[in-house]
Design a protein around this motif. Structure first.
Motif, PDB file in Angstrom:
ATOM      1  N   ILE A   1       0.832  -1.201   0.000  1.00 56.40           N
ATOM      2  CA  ILE A   1       0.000   0.000   0.000  1.00 56.40           C
ATOM      3  C   ILE A   1       0.867   1.250   0.000  1.00 56.40           C
TER       4      ILE A   1
ATOM      5  N   ARG B   1       0.917   3.878  -3.062  1.00 59.92           N
ATOM      6  CA  ARG B   1       0.523   5.260  -2.799  1.00 59.92           C
ATOM      7  C   ARG B   1       1.603   6.219  -3.295  1.00 59.92           C
TER       8      ARG B   1
ATOM      9  N   LEU C   1      -6.625  -1.522  -0.120  1.00 61.13           N
ATOM     10  CA  LEU C   1      -7.252  -0.595   0.818  1.00 61.13           C
ATOM     11  C   LEU C   1      -8.583  -1.136   1.317  1.00 61.13           C
TER      12      LEU C   1
ATOM     13  N   ARG D   1      -9.522  -1.992   5.203  1.00 62.89           N
ATOM     14  CA  ARG D   1     -10.261  -0.746   5.415  1.00 62.89           C
ATOM     15  C   ARG D   1     -10.489  -0.437   6.899  1.00 62.89           C
TER      16      ARG D   1
ATOM     17  N   LEU E   1      -7.200   0.778   8.717  1.00 62.84           N
ATOM     18  CA  LEU E   1      -6.406   1.858   8.135  1.00 62.84           C
ATOM     19  C   LEU E   1      -6.866   3.215   8.655  1.00 62.84           C
TER      20      LEU E   1
ATOM     21  N   THR F   1      -7.652   8.728   6.304  1.00 60.66           N
ATOM     22  CA  THR F   1      -7.189   9.230   5.001  1.00 60.66           C
ATOM     23  C   THR F   1      -7.136   8.111   3.977  1.00 60.66           C
ATOM     24  N   ASP F   2      -6.717   6.911   4.400  1.00 59.40           N
ATOM     25  CA  ASP F   2      -6.657   5.779   3.479  1.00 59.40           C
ATOM     26  C   ASP F   2      -8.054   5.278   3.117  1.00 59.40           C
ATOM     27  N   ARG F   3      -8.969   5.329   4.066  1.00 59.43           N
ATOM     28  CA  ARG F   3     -10.339   4.906   3.761  1.00 59.43           C
ATOM     29  C   ARG F   3     -10.975   5.849   2.742  1.00 59.43           C
TER      30      ARG F   3
ATOM     31  N   LEU G   1      -9.264   7.560   0.523  1.00 58.48           N
ATOM     32  CA  LEU G   1      -8.565   7.325  -0.740  1.00 58.48           C
ATOM     33  C   LEU G   1      -9.185   6.141  -1.483  1.00 58.48           C
ATOM     34  N   GLN G   2      -9.608   5.133  -0.761  1.00 60.01           N
ATOM     35  CA  GLN G   2     -10.212   3.963  -1.402  1.00 60.01           C
ATOM     36  C   GLN G   2     -11.435   4.360  -2.220  1.00 60.01           C
TER      37      GLN G   2
END
Length: 492
Positions: free
Chosen positions: A419, A423, A465, A469, A472, A475-477, A479-480
């Motif tokens: 990941i 990214r 992601l 989910r 994380l 911010t990563d959620r 982004l998904q």
């Protein structure tokens, strides 16, 4: 031996290697050639009868290698004609020789009359796929032998990539393998189209990323002698001959003598079509066998496997540490795995370091010490610095590497590192698209793709992601969800 004695020694199948007959054959070359040519004619006209009687006639087999050793040009049309036989006949008369040596023999006896006879074999979809493969290999060897030009071969192979887009036999795979072996860089787009048509057997070559690595891979075992010059040397290691039994070594007496299985494991011979023990995902014959590496390796004793499964030390702890991904400090005493394993050399200095490392040591590379490739090309000649910069973190995240099956893994930690790498690539990707007004994945790939299509690795990031989910950061959620919209918007 007389010529009659040599023919008699080679006439019938035997598990005893006919060393003396092959050794003395050159002394009777002129007397033997007509009889060896007759042997090829004989199986063409009497093949069905020989197979029906299950005859152990074998002179045709030695004729293949001896006529190649002699460079007898009259054998070329006979060997091409035999490739038109059906699968059952070719397997009966040639067996492994069809894939192992037939193309080298064709190259050695090539009569200079043009490639049309071989093209006829290659383009006939009704013929045995391994016969077509042997003809493709022969074309490449004749080119490497300097008998046809690069322009002629590349032009024909480009034509073939179009012809084979719907061919589900082994033939497209054989073609792509040869293109990589002889470094036909001009055919990269054509090979990519074959992968897109799903006609390549990835168990042999790997994916397009593996092809690209092979294309830029210069090794002495790839550039080895291509013209068969000695029937004796070619055949003496074949499995069809029974080796002389060797006296068993006495085991040390006493309770301290270790059991073979516990000390180093039983020895297991790797077959040519087995998965390569290096873990590349390719068959052994398309991977380390080419490098001269004999994987008669000790099988890890089951007791050791079980000990690792019970929670022993993790040899790959900190697998991704120290790779420039923000993964944290390297754990003491742990060697991180090289995430750029197999990546094409960027320049001459890097190529020199790799060759030194591979040819200076023991094993398969030792006999090639001092070898250097001629006219080596580098990936930086074909792709822009920006394309390579984006490609490297994607490669680190997605390329399949050689990690022994018995080694303990930490899949979650590896996925989290993937990941982070993807990214990093995504930030460069979105910046480039914004700066240059690129609106589709296809437009980006036309300009910047190296190993992987952009839609593929963006989708892989989305999947990872989604998988993690819950654990994380916010911010990563978020982004998904953005990636799902990007995949829809940029499909074109």
């Amino acid at each position: 031996m007389t010529s009659d004695a040599i023919i008699n020694a080679l006439m019938w199948q035997s598990t005893t290697f006919p060393r003396q007959a092959l050794l003395e054959a050159a002394e009777h070359r002129e007397e033997l050639i007509p009889r060896l040519l007759e042997a090829l004619d004989y199986i063409h006209g009497n093949g069905k009868q020989i197979m029906r009687k299950k005859s152990n006639y074998d002179l045709h087999f030695y004729a293949l290698f001896l006529l190649a050793q002699f460079g007898e040009k009259r054998a070329f049309p006979l060997l091409v004609r035999l490739l038109k036989e059906n699968e059952e006949t070719l397997d009966f008369f040639w067996g492994d020789a069809l894939l192992e040596s037939y193309s080298q023999c064709l190259c050695r006896v090539y009569d200079g009359g043009g490639m049309e006879p071989l093209k006829e074999i290659i383009e006939d979809a009704g013929l045995y796929e391994y016969a077509r493969s042997a003809a493709i290999d022969a074309c490449a060897l004749i080119y490497r032998d300097g008998q046809i030009s690069r322009e002629e071969l590349a032009g024909y192979f480009r034509y073939l990539t179009g012809l084979l887009r719907d061919d589900l036999s082994y033939t497209p795979t054989a073609l792509v393998s040869v293109i990589a072996d002889i470094h036909l860089f001009e055919l990269i787009p054509d090979v990519k189209a074959l992968y897109g048509a799903n006609v390549i057997d990835e168990s042999v070559l790997g994916g397009f990323d593996g092809f690209l690595n092979d294309l830029f891979d210069y090794h002495p075992w790839h550039e080895k002698e291509i013209r068969l010059t000695s029937a004796l040397e070619e055949l003496q290691g074949w499995a069809k001959y029974r080796e002389e039994p060797k006296p068993a070594k006495p085991k040390p007496a006493g309770p301290s003598a270790p059991d073979d299985a516990e000390a180093g494991g039983k020895k297991k011979k790797t077959g040519r079509n087995d998965p390569c023990p290096c873990g590349s995902g390719k068959k052994y014959k398309k991977c380390c066998l080419l490098k001269g590496i004999d994987f008669t390796l000790p099988v890890l004793p089951q007791s050791q496997v079980q000990a690792q499964d019970r929670g022993g030390p993790d040899p790959l702890a900190g697998l991704f540490a120290g790779t420039g991904t923000g993964a944290g400090e390297r754990k003491p005493g742990v060697q991180p795995y090289d995430l750029l394993t197999g990546y094409p050399c960027l320049d001459e200095a890097e190529a020199e370091r790799r060759i030194e490392a591979e040819t200076a040591g023991s094993g398969g590379g030792k006999k090639y010490a001092g070898w250097r490739p001629k006219n080596q090309r580098f990936i930086t000649e074909f792709y822009s610095p920006k394309a390579i910069t984006i490609d490297i973190p994607v490669y680190k995240a997605l390329y399949r590497r050689s990690i022994p099956l018995w080694v303990k893994r930490n899949p979650r930690q590896e996925d989290l590192e993937r990941i982070a790498l993807l990214r990093e690539a995504l930030a460069l990707f979105t910046q480039t698209c914004a700066e240059e007004g690129i609106e589709t994945f296809a437009d980006f790939d036309r300009k910047y793709m190296v190993h992987y299509e952009s839609a593929r690795w963006v989708r892989r990031l989305q999947e990872l992601l989604e998988k993690y989910r819950i654990s994380l950061p916010e911010t990563d959620r978020a982004l998904q969800d953005e990636l799902a919209a990007m995949l829809e918007r940029m499909r074109g």
